[in-house]
Write a protein that holds these residues in place. Structure first.
Motif, mmCIF file in Angstrom:
data_model
loop_
_atom_site.group_PDB
_atom_site.id
_atom_site.type_symbol
_atom_site.label_atom_id
_atom_site.label_comp_id
_atom_site.label_asym_id
_atom_site.label_seq_id
_atom_site.Cartn_x
_atom_site.Cartn_y
_atom_site.Cartn_z
ATOM 1 N N GLY A 113 63.962 -69.679 19.626
ATOM 2 C CA GLY A 113 63.592 -68.283 19.831
ATOM 3 C C GLY A 113 62.639 -68.083 20.990
ATOM 4 N N THR A 114 61.708 -69.013 21.168
ATOM 5 C CA THR A 114 60.757 -68.912 22.269
ATOM 6 C C THR A 114 61.470 -69.001 23.612
ATOM 7 N N VAL A 115 62.469 -69.859 23.700
ATOM 8 C CA VAL A 115 63.204 -70.029 24.952
ATOM 9 C C VAL A 115 64.202 -68.890 25.179
ATOM 10 N N LEU A 116 64.919 -68.484 24.137
ATOM 11 C CA LEU A 116 65.984 -67.479 24.299
ATOM 12 C C LEU A 116 65.498 -66.033 24.208
ATOM 13 N N ARG A 117 64.298 -65.803 23.716
ATOM 14 C CA ARG A 117 63.663 -64.483 23.658
ATOM 15 C C ARG A 117 64.571 -63.377 23.088
ATOM 16 N N PRO A 118 64.990 -63.504 21.834
ATOM 17 C CA PRO A 118 65.849 -62.472 21.233
ATOM 18 C C PRO A 118 65.125 -61.130 21.135
ATOM 19 N N LEU A 119 65.839 -60.063 21.456
ATOM 20 C CA LEU A 119 65.225 -58.730 21.502
ATOM 21 C C LEU A 119 64.759 -58.209 20.148
ATOM 22 N N ASP A 120 65.481 -58.518 19.078
ATOM 23 C CA ASP A 120 65.180 -57.918 17.778
ATOM 24 C C ASP A 120 64.420 -58.830 16.821
#
Length: 141
Positions: A113-120
């Motif tokens: 999640g830290t790398v891919l930075r999901p919007l929601d």
């Protein structure tokens, strides 16, 4: 202001798998739809893993994890039933070995999640502290 977004590409999927380290069961490079997962059982063989959801523009909206007696697909179904998956059109799974400890699964989810930075995604697991928000998104100038 435009947010910095990540898309669900083969390269980003491979990065997610790399972040799983030795807990990675195997790479599943094909994306699935909600129906393939919930109705056709595309992920029924995986009881532990991190899933990545993207919208119709292929922007990563959410990352989550599952550790259960059932399947990772069952966890996706819970999101659908609660109305949280309305924007999800493509999903990929990073399947983990079934005996992966819960703490490690959560840390892998946090790394991805830290790398891919999901919007929601509102909060991500961290490496031992309380959950934290995804990396900040800077406006383009």
């Amino acid at each position: 202001m435009k947010r910095s977004t990540c898309t669900l590409t083969p390269e980003n999927y491979n990065t997610a798998c790399d972040l799983a380290g030795t807990a990675l069961l195997r790479r599943i490079p094909a994306a699935s739809t909600i129906l393939q997962i919930t109705e056709d059982g595309a992920w029924n063989e995986f009881s532990t893993g991190v899933y990545i959801a993207a919208d119709f523009e292929n922007v990563i909206r959410y990352t989550g994890s599952a550790i259960r007696e059932g399947s990772v697909g069952d966890r996706v179904q819970e999101h659908v039933l609660r109305g949280r998956a309305a924007r999800w059109t493509r999903l990929m799974v990073v399947p983990l070995a079934a005996d992966t400890e819960e703490g490690l699964v959560r840390r892998i989810e946090g790394r991805i999640g830290t790398v891919l930075r999901p919007l929601d995604t509102k909060r991500l697991p961290t490496l031992g502290g309380p959950p934290r928000r995804p990396a900040s998104r800077r406006a383009s100038r």
